[in-house]
Scaffold this active site. Sequence first.
Site: not given
Ligand SMILES: CC(=O)OP(=O)(O)O
Ligand SMILES: [Mg+2]
Length: 401
Positions: A7, A91, A180, A241, A384
């Site tokens: 992953n 992944r 996800h 984010r 996952e």
């Molecule tokens: C798609 C995504 O945001 O993955 P992660 O949570 O692992 O950063």
């Molecule tokens: Mg994650």
Amino acid sequence: MNVLVLNSGSSSLKYQLFNMKTEDVLAKGLVERIGLDKSVITHKPTGKAKKELTQDLNNHKEALKIVLNLLVDKEAGVISSMDEINAVGHRVVHGAEEFSESALVTDEVYKAIEKCEVLAPLHNPANKMGISACSEIMPNTPQVAVFDTAFHQTMDATSYLYAIPYKYYEKYGVRRYGFHGTSHKYVFYKTAEFLGKKPEDLKVITCHIGNGASITAIDGGKVVDTSMGFTPLEGLVMGTRCGDLDPAILPFLMNNEDLTAKEMDKVLNKESGLVGLSGISSDMRDILKAAAEGDEKANNALNVYTYRVLKYIGAYTAALNGVDAVVFTAGIGENSVPVRKKIVEKLGWLGVQLDEEANKVMGEEKIISTTDSKVKVLVMPTDEEYMIAKDTYEIVKKHNI
Ligand SMILES: CC(=O)OP(=O)(O)O
Ligand SMILES: [Mg+2]
Ligand SMILES: Nc1ncnc2c1ncn2[C@@H]1O[C@H](COP(=O)(O)OP(=O)(O)O)[C@@H](O)[C@H]1O
């Protein structure tokens, strides 16, 4: 058959080695801070002592070499040679509309993953590097790609189209994809099993809240809607984010701060969310601690974070026309008692009451609503890597490799 699952994140590599006959985990671990100075490697072989290493690693290929060496190491290893790895499952974050299920990696599939790179610049390059590193190190070992976007391909156009000129969907594939998916799918079916219900009869809202976070409305195994969009930036507030915002903020800031598109993207992906609001950290544990100590910005960050989840639960209850269960998973969802409490306390309108004692659970499956709650609220740890191993095993068997 032994399946190695990789992953690859933007700066990390999580791995697990499974014996798929018994479904036992032989070893698992994590490489963090790839590309920065002093990468940290934590290797946990089953039945043996944990091993921690610190080393400068420039990219995922170097990280993977360390991982493979650890797996065959005299002391910390669990296999005697690379030949005991029969398949590798990766992944892959973005599969766009090309992949509604997992795929054996061929030249064609590799090229398609490469094409999706522009849609997930933080994730797909690392996924691709993981695949090419394995092709070099284990050229005869089959590899399978398991896409975050695949499960969400069950979504209708009503949910996936943005209200911008249709030509951009046709020209560039600008639409909601959702991420996800492997986790949302796993948690949905696990919830059905745990509640003793048929999946086809269940309406579930799955809240995957980790460093990246997304929430999905699922009706009988079909995705009705999901909060992440064209990229993993939309929706919930995350560690770094921003999630949802007024798109007009972008040209406004770009003009006033003299930012390029790339610089703006960095602000939204890496400098926003919990760390942006609090100025303290992207880690929820640090935010909770600071908020408890009276830090106002940390408290605001926590409130904005939990309120956003609450709003989505409300919206998705409407989208599903009612809901049977709300499920929390991933780092924060599985482990944070106060975050769950702040959200679930506000779900009285849904006929939900929090069982405070049950909510003390960390990392275990449990119902955390009271027995008389109309809608069940659960904690369900995600896996996952197990899902990726299972798909890899089945695809390799199907292709008779
Ligand atoms: C798609 C995504 O945001 O993955 P992660 O949570 O692992 O950063
Ligand atoms: Mg994650
Ligand atoms: N006990 C805890 N309380 C609050 N947050 C936690 C706890 N344990 C882990 N976390 C949060 O979980 C996040 C990591 O979640 P994870 O699902 O592993 O994320 P990712 O896969 O996106 O890196 C960390 O950033 C941390 O904020």
